[in-house]
Design an enzyme around this catalytic site. Sequence first.
Site, mmCIF file in Angstrom:
data_model
loop_
_atom_site.group_PDB
_atom_site.id
_atom_site.type_symbol
_atom_site.label_atom_id
_atom_site.label_comp_id
_atom_site.label_asym_id
_atom_site.label_seq_id
_atom_site.Cartn_x
_atom_site.Cartn_y
_atom_site.Cartn_z
ATOM 1 N N ASN A 170 0.857 -1.181 0.000
ATOM 2 C CA ASN A 170 0.000 0.000 0.000
ATOM 3 C C ASN A 170 0.895 1.233 0.000
ATOM 4 O OD1 ASN A 170 -2.930 -1.044 0.455
ATOM 5 N ND2 ASN A 170 -1.661 -2.207 1.908
ATOM 6 N N GLU A 171 1.159 1.731 -1.190
ATOM 7 C CA GLU A 171 2.090 2.832 -1.370
ATOM 8 C C GLU A 171 1.435 4.171 -1.008
ATOM 9 O OE1 GLU A 171 5.097 2.302 -1.796
ATOM 10 O OE2 GLU A 171 5.572 0.796 -3.314
ATOM 11 N N PRO A 172 2.242 5.258 -0.924
ATOM 12 C CA PRO A 172 1.652 6.572 -0.669
ATOM 13 C C PRO A 172 0.488 6.874 -1.602
ATOM 14 C CG PRO A 172 4.035 6.715 -0.553
ATOM 15 C CD PRO A 172 3.715 5.310 -0.990
ATOM 16 N N SER A 205 -2.535 5.504 -0.915
ATOM 17 C CA SER A 205 -3.529 4.449 -0.676
ATOM 18 C C SER A 205 -4.607 4.934 0.286
ATOM 19 C CB SER A 205 -2.841 3.200 -0.098
ATOM 20 O OG SER A 205 -1.924 2.659 -1.021
ATOM 21 N N THR A 252 10.439 2.007 -3.784
ATOM 22 C CA THR A 252 10.224 0.590 -3.476
ATOM 23 C C THR A 252 10.940 -0.290 -4.491
ATOM 24 O OG1 THR A 252 8.083 1.072 -2.465
ATOM 25 C CG2 THR A 252 8.462 -1.192 -3.163
#
Length: 640
Positions: free
Chosen positions: A162-164, A166, A181
């Site tokens: 869940n990346e920035p 999300s 990432t």
Amino acid sequence: MSRLNLLEETRFEKLPVTVYPDQHIASKTVSRRIAELIKAKQAKGEKTVLGLATGATPVGVYAELVRLHKEEGLSFRDVVTFNLDEYYPMQPTAKQSYVTFMNENLFDHIDIERANINIPDGTLPLEEIPAFCLEYERKIEELGGLDLQVLGIGRTGHIGFNEPGSAPNSGTRLVTLDDLTRRDASRDFGGKENVPTKAITMGIGTIFKAREIVLMAWNGKKASIIKKAVEGEISGEVPATYLQLSDNVEFVLDQDAASELTRFDTPWLTRDCVWDEQLTKKAVIWLSCEVEKPILKLTEEDYNSHGMAQLAVDRGPVYNINIDIFNKLQQTITGWPGGKPNADDSRRPERAEPAKKRSIVFSPHPDDDVISMGGTFIRLVDQGHDVHVAYQTSGNTAVWDDDVLRYMEFAIDFKASIGDDNSKLKGIYENMRSFIEQKQPNEVDTPEIQNVKAFIRKSEAIAGARYAGLEDDHIHFQALPFYESGKTKKNPVTDRDIELTMQLLQSIKPHQVFAAGDFEDPHGTHIVCFNIIVEALRRLRDAGESWVADCWLWMYRGAWHEFETHEIEMAVPLSPQEVERKKNAIFKHQSQKDRPVFPGDDEREFWVRAQERNRDTARRYDKLGLADYEAMEAFVRFKY
């Protein structure tokens, strides 16, 4: 500590945090917690539903669970697992797949039913992924939800993938990976270009439903993002901050990962302190930076309004404190890294005697010497010391394949130019070219390719050391066995690595050893090499080698992060001309110029990183009110 004092000390922290001395103790604690949950559920005839994570962080937990199964009879027959995520696309048999990771680290070693293992499927056609994700959610709910979810945290603040950006209520879905990432994963894939751009991940909303959530983080590389997650405002830019809204979460950290939390980094803001010299130095430097004043201009009001009133009372008046810290910083600065002959050395970082020292610079990779301490290296030689350099590893995994072909083509043409038969060399070249054309990401090179890559790094290291002024017999190549696996994952350290280092130290009997103390090296080689040196010195000392008592070990930092100002014990200023000489020494490493194979999370060239870091160190000293130098290289003495 009373509950009131604990609340005061942790008042900046917005969720429960437990800090352990090291990751091994922390991992065993978490694994015991999981084991007790499994046993409690088994006693009631119920299944345990676990959410599992991958990556380096949970490896110790899984190893302990395997031990508990094999040695203490912990059974996983009634355990159902759901993994957080998987790269997409990804074959389950690939070395980088999370299926492979879980099998190697846990599932192949316990008695879990294969039907009870659930991992996102990285082989699905795109159009089938939404239905798969809905079924993944339904299956978790059908089992009553996750009893415990194990999490790590990425440097973007991601949990799962869940990346920035999300959403806090997101479910299992296909996502696009953040560039940082992918850079962090690049070593596992043989370069960022081979890292998938997407992944299937459980959502934050899915994670949130777990009855218990344990987020683990180890080492200083995670410290800054942990501070944001624990003390920062809730934001989609740092998805882990959403965990602040949960009543069922605990962060489990080692001391390094917790080091930037307020209670550890600036403890005077949370409690009364015991003001020893080191803490006083750190606090005064912090205050100077906070109020943007030189140290000698700090006032009692500055102390009182920034949580340091107790220091002012205990050790004041404050001007005396300021002078004391200013002088201590001034005394770290020296243009004589080998000691100044015939000078009072009582307040200098290094001893005056012997005037000519035997010094050895250990370089984990073949370019760390000039990148990290090239100016000091050159100055030691210029000032007449007996300087040696030891390249601990070949660095042969960090050379581009097309460089191999280029050097081979040169060798073939050279042999032809002097009339030598080059047919054998041509055959080797054709085999190399064929291998490289079909090479898979992270596939181990043939021995011939490994050798050519090592020769490239060796020739560059020799050129750099010669430029610094060394004779060839003072340049040593150790090729420590732990590194020579041909893979990014190295072999365990053995006595042979330590014995080779002991032999070199014994032959030189140095007064000074310089070693890479940059433990945030993203590849892990620096700390392995450092520990080998320390163990070698300790064994020699314990064996009665008298010279070891007079051998000082100085740590330098690599291409990633400098020491904090309050930690620095020797600061070597560099003139503009010396900065230029250091840059030229770095330029000798042509295979690492422009774009190295493994740049870490910094895309700048190594010489740019080094130059800007050294200039930043000088600026920090200048802002504290000390002399304004062009650049500085910093060192900390390690007591072994």
